[in-house]
Write an enzyme that holds these catalytic residues in place. Sequence first.
Site, PDB file in Angstrom:
ATOM      1  N   HIS A 154       0.809  -1.228  -0.074  1.00 37.09           N
ATOM      2  CA  HIS A 154       0.058   0.136  -0.016  1.00 37.09           C
ATOM      3  C   HIS A 154       0.791   1.111   0.052  1.00 37.09           C
ATOM      4  O   HIS A 154       2.098   1.296   0.143  1.00 37.09           O
ATOM      5  CB  HIS A 154      -0.856  -0.030   1.302  1.00 37.09           C
ATOM      6  CG  HIS A 154      -0.251  -0.024   2.596  1.00 37.09           C
ATOM      7  ND1 HIS A 154       0.288   1.273   3.083  1.00 37.09           N
ATOM      8  CD2 HIS A 154       0.062  -1.041   3.392  1.00 37.09           C
ATOM      9  CE1 HIS A 154       0.949   0.695   4.164  1.00 37.09           C
ATOM     10  NE2 HIS A 154       0.673  -0.435   4.193  1.00 37.09           N
ATOM     11  N   CYS A 170       3.091  -4.979   6.616  1.00 37.46           N
ATOM     12  CA  CYS A 170       2.780  -4.488   5.150  1.00 37.46           C
ATOM     13  C   CYS A 170       4.126  -4.049   4.477  1.00 37.46           C
ATOM     14  O   CYS A 170       5.203  -3.659   5.272  1.00 37.46           O
ATOM     15  CB  CYS A 170       1.555  -3.532   5.046  1.00 37.46           C
ATOM     16  SG  CYS A 170      -0.028  -4.373   5.748  1.00 37.46           S
TER      17      CYS A 170
END
Length: 194
Positions: A154, A170
Site C-alpha cells: 500500500h 505490510c
Amino acid sequence: MIIMKRRNFLAAALSTPFLARAGFAEEVGLTLPDELKTPENARNNISSFRTIDWRDHFEALGKGAIVADTVSRALHFWSPEGDYKLYPTSVPISTDLTRRGYTSVINKVKNPTWTPTPSMRERDPSLPVTVPAGPANPLGVRALYLSWQYYRIHGTHDTRKIGRRSSDGCIGLYNEQIVDLYDRVAVGTQVKLI
C-alpha cells in the site's frame, strides 16, 4: 578528464555496484568518505539499487510478478511482457511481523479504509476501530490486498517511512509510486516476499 554534472554523477553512482561506484567517484575526481569505502558498509549502501531476475523466484510471469525484498527494502515488479520497475519500500519493524513466501494479489482498492488487526489493537488499545480514506489513513491512496489475511502492499502519507523498518507487516510505497504500481498490477499477480 571526465566532466559530469552532479545530478548525472548521482544517477550513475546510485545505479552501479558499490565498489564500482567508489572507483568511479575517484575517476571523476570525487572522494567518498572512508566509512563508505569499507566492504562491511557496501551492502547497506547498494542493496536497494540492485536488480534481480524474476526467473530466480517464479516459473513464468503469468499476469505479472512482484518480489518484495525486506532486506534491501525494495519492491521489484515485472509486467506480463517482462517490463521491469523498482520501487523503494518500507518493511515490517521486526522479523516477528515479517511474513515470507509466496502469495498473490487478490484485490485492488482505491482510497482504502484501514482497520487495525486484532494483534495491533492488542498492542495498542487506543487505536481506532477504522480509519476512513484521507491523510490520516496509514494505507495511503491505494492498496493491493494479498491472499495472506491482513497483509497489503500500500501507499503511505508518511514519506519518512519509506526505506525504513516501520510497518506492522505490510510493504509500503510512496503514494505516487503505489498509484503507478496499482495501475500496472492485475488481480492474480504473483507475489513473493523475501
